[in-house]
Design a protein around this motif. Structure first.
Motif, PDB file in Angstrom:
ATOM      1  N   LYS A 113       8.503  -0.641   2.920  1.00 18.35           N
ATOM      2  CA  LYS A 113       9.163  -1.268   1.780  1.00 18.35           C
ATOM      3  C   LYS A 113       9.950  -0.277   0.929  1.00 18.35           C
ATOM      4  O   LYS A 113      10.849  -0.658   0.192  1.00 18.35           O
ATOM      5  CB  LYS A 113       8.116  -1.937   0.883  1.00 18.35           C
ATOM      6  CG  LYS A 113       7.174  -2.878   1.590  1.00 18.35           C
ATOM      7  CD  LYS A 113       7.822  -4.174   1.895  1.00 18.35           C
ATOM      8  CE  LYS A 113       6.778  -5.178   2.397  1.00 18.35           C
ATOM      9  NZ  LYS A 113       7.301  -6.515   2.458  1.00 18.35           N
ATOM     10  N   GLY A 114       9.587   1.005   0.999  1.00 17.40           N
ATOM     11  CA  GLY A 114      10.273   2.015   0.203  1.00 17.40           C
ATOM     12  C   GLY A 114       9.641   3.373   0.415  1.00 17.40           C
ATOM     13  O   GLY A 114       8.643   3.511   1.120  1.00 17.40           O
ATOM     14  N   TYR A 115      10.224   4.375  -0.216  1.00 15.29           N
ATOM     15  CA  TYR A 115       9.699   5.734  -0.094  1.00 15.29           C
ATOM     16  C   TYR A 115      10.160   6.573  -1.277  1.00 15.29           C
ATOM     17  O   TYR A 115      11.152   6.269  -1.937  1.00 15.29           O
ATOM     18  CB  TYR A 115      10.142   6.386   1.221  1.00 15.29           C
ATOM     19  CG  TYR A 115      11.623   6.314   1.472  1.00 15.29           C
ATOM     20  CD1 TYR A 115      12.496   7.256   0.932  1.00 15.29           C
ATOM     21  CD2 TYR A 115      12.161   5.284   2.231  1.00 15.29           C
ATOM     22  CE1 TYR A 115      13.857   7.171   1.142  1.00 15.29           C
ATOM     23  CE2 TYR A 115      13.526   5.196   2.445  1.00 15.29           C
ATOM     24  CZ  TYR A 115      14.366   6.144   1.912  1.00 15.29           C
ATOM     25  OH  TYR A 115      15.720   6.054   2.116  1.00 15.29           O
ATOM     26  N   LYS A 119       0.851  -1.181   0.000  1.00 17.04           N
ATOM     27  CA  LYS A 119       0.000   0.000   0.000  1.00 17.04           C
ATOM     28  C   LYS A 119       0.885   1.228   0.000  1.00 17.04           C
ATOM     29  O   LYS A 119       2.088   1.143   0.235  1.00 17.04           O
ATOM     30  CB  LYS A 119      -0.902  -0.015   1.229  1.00 17.04           C
ATOM     31  CG  LYS A 119      -1.818  -1.227   1.286  1.00 17.04           C
ATOM     32  CD  LYS A 119      -2.514  -1.302   2.620  1.00 17.04           C
ATOM     33  CE  LYS A 119      -3.351  -2.544   2.747  1.00 17.04           C
ATOM     34  NZ  LYS A 119      -2.583  -3.718   3.057  1.00 17.04           N
ATOM     35  N   ALA A 120       0.296   2.396  -0.230  1.00 19.19           N
ATOM     36  CA  ALA A 120       1.055   3.642  -0.234  1.00 19.19           C
ATOM     37  C   ALA A 120       0.255   4.740   0.455  1.00 19.19           C
ATOM     38  O   ALA A 120      -0.971   4.780   0.337  1.00 19.19           O
ATOM     39  CB  ALA A 120       1.386   4.066  -1.657  1.00 19.19           C
ATOM     40  N   THR A 121       0.971   5.605   1.168  1.00 20.05           N
ATOM     41  CA  THR A 121       0.375   6.790   1.778  1.00 20.05           C
ATOM     42  C   THR A 121       1.259   7.981   1.466  1.00 20.05           C
ATOM     43  O   THR A 121       2.483   7.896   1.591  1.00 20.05           O
ATOM     44  CB  THR A 121       0.241   6.625   3.308  1.00 20.05           C
ATOM     45  OG1 THR A 121      -0.623   5.531   3.577  1.00 20.05           O
ATOM     46  CG2 THR A 121      -0.313   7.879   3.959  1.00 20.05           C
ATOM     47  N   HIS A 122       0.641   9.088   1.077  1.00 18.14           N
ATOM     48  CA  HIS A 122       1.369  10.322   0.767  1.00 18.14           C
ATOM     49  C   HIS A 122       1.110  11.348   1.860  1.00 18.14           C
ATOM     50  O   HIS A 122      -0.025  11.495   2.329  1.00 18.14           O
ATOM     51  CB  HIS A 122       0.915  10.888  -0.581  1.00 18.14           C
ATOM     52  CG  HIS A 122       1.610  12.156  -0.932  1.00 18.14           C
ATOM     53  ND1 HIS A 122       2.866  12.174  -1.501  1.00 18.14           N
ATOM     54  CD2 HIS A 122       1.239  13.438  -0.770  1.00 18.14           C
ATOM     55  CE1 HIS A 122       3.225  13.437  -1.678  1.00 18.14           C
ATOM     56  NE2 HIS A 122       2.257  14.221  -1.241  1.00 18.14           N
ATOM     57  N   ILE A 178       6.329  13.254   1.068  1.00 20.20           N
ATOM     58  CA  ILE A 178       6.802  11.874   1.031  1.00 20.20           C
ATOM     59  C   ILE A 178       5.657  10.942   0.687  1.00 20.20           C
ATOM     60  O   ILE A 178       4.517  11.159   1.089  1.00 20.20           O
ATOM     61  CB  ILE A 178       7.461  11.471   2.370  1.00 20.20           C
ATOM     62  CG1 ILE A 178       8.196  10.147   2.258  1.00 20.20           C
ATOM     63  CG2 ILE A 178       6.427  11.422   3.491  1.00 20.20           C
ATOM     64  CD1 ILE A 178       9.117   9.855   3.427  1.00 20.20           C
ATOM     65  N   THR A 179       5.977   9.908  -0.092  1.00 23.76           N
ATOM     66  CA  THR A 179       5.078   8.779  -0.303  1.00 23.76           C
ATOM     67  C   THR A 179       5.813   7.562   0.234  1.00 23.76           C
ATOM     68  O   THR A 179       6.970   7.312  -0.139  1.00 23.76           O
ATOM     69  CB  THR A 179       4.744   8.578  -1.797  1.00 23.76           C
ATOM     70  OG1 THR A 179       4.109   9.771  -2.277  1.00 23.76           O
ATOM     71  CG2 THR A 179       3.820   7.390  -1.994  1.00 23.76           C
ATOM     72  N   VAL A 180       5.152   6.845   1.140  1.00 20.88           N
ATOM     73  CA  VAL A 180       5.764   5.666   1.768  1.00 20.88           C
ATOM     74  C   VAL A 180       5.002   4.428   1.294  1.00 20.88           C
ATOM     75  O   VAL A 180       3.768   4.398   1.296  1.00 20.88           O
ATOM     76  CB  VAL A 180       5.721   5.771   3.303  1.00 20.88           C
ATOM     77  CG1 VAL A 180       6.290   4.512   3.947  1.00 20.88           C
ATOM     78  CG2 VAL A 180       6.474   7.003   3.781  1.00 20.88           C
ATOM     79  N   PHE A 181       5.765   3.414   0.898  1.00 21.68           N
ATOM     80  CA  PHE A 181       5.204   2.127   0.476  1.00 21.68           C
ATOM     81  C   PHE A 181       5.391   1.147   1.622  1.00 21.68           C
ATOM     82  O   PHE A 181       6.487   1.015   2.165  1.00 21.68           O
ATOM     83  CB  PHE A 181       5.910   1.634  -0.784  1.00 21.68           C
ATOM     84  CG  PHE A 181       5.829   2.641  -1.914  1.00 21.68           C
ATOM     85  CD1 PHE A 181       4.692   2.719  -2.697  1.00 21.68           C
ATOM     86  CD2 PHE A 181       6.866   3.503  -2.141  1.00 21.68           C
ATOM     87  CE1 PHE A 181       4.607   3.650  -3.715  1.00 21.68           C
ATOM     88  CE2 PHE A 181       6.798   4.450  -3.161  1.00 21.68           C
ATOM     89  CZ  PHE A 181       5.660   4.520  -3.954  1.00 21.68           C
ATOM     90  N   TYR A 182       4.338   0.462   2.000  1.00 23.01           N
ATOM     91  CA  TYR A 182       4.375  -0.416   3.169  1.00 23.01           C
ATOM     92  C   TYR A 182       3.465  -1.620   2.951  1.00 23.01           C
ATOM     93  O   TYR A 182       2.636  -1.641   2.056  1.00 23.01           O
ATOM     94  CB  TYR A 182       3.971   0.347   4.435  1.00 23.01           C
ATOM     95  CG  TYR A 182       2.564   0.883   4.385  1.00 23.01           C
ATOM     96  CD1 TYR A 182       1.504   0.134   4.922  1.00 23.01           C
ATOM     97  CD2 TYR A 182       2.262   2.097   3.787  1.00 23.01           C
ATOM     98  CE1 TYR A 182       0.206   0.614   4.860  1.00 23.01           C
ATOM     99  CE2 TYR A 182       0.971   2.571   3.721  1.00 23.01           C
ATOM    100  CZ  TYR A 182      -0.050   1.827   4.262  1.00 23.01           C
ATOM    101  OH  TYR A 182      -1.343   2.300   4.204  1.00 23.01           O
TER     102      TYR A 182
END
Length: 93
Positions: free
Chosen positions: A24-26, A6-9, A88-92
């Motif tokens: 997992k990334g950003y 999933k992703a949150t900005h 920032i967009t974070v992938f988790y």
């Protein structure tokens, strides 16, 4: 370990996810302001255990990183603090 990603900005400091997960990334848009980006193992505030700290410069170039392996484990949730004008967009998952 396979999970849905999933992703949150965020345009300001805030909650990425309120529960156990792995980052997992950003992707960061520094916005021209130098400072630190902190990822806290906390679902409600920028305090507690810091799992990841990034230093950004006044550069405005986008920064994208995939975290190796299964990602960074956050037991309680992910709260990110940002310097002014940063995004920032974070992938988790």
């Amino acid at each position: 370990m396979q999970t849905d990603v999933k992703a949150t900005h965020l345009d300001a400091s805030g909650i990425i996810f309120a529960g156990p997960t792995r980052v997992k990334g950003y992707q960061i848009g520094p916005g021209g302001t130098a400072g630190e980006i902190d990822f806290y193992d906390n679902a409600s505030a920028g305090s507690g255990t810091t799992r990841l700290r990034l230093n950004i410069t006044t550069n405005t170039a986008c920064i994208a990183t995939l975290v190796p392996g299964e990602g960074i484990k956050f037991d309680n949730g992910v709260y990110v603090t940002l310097p002014a004008n940063a995004h920032i967009t974070v992938f988790y998952g």
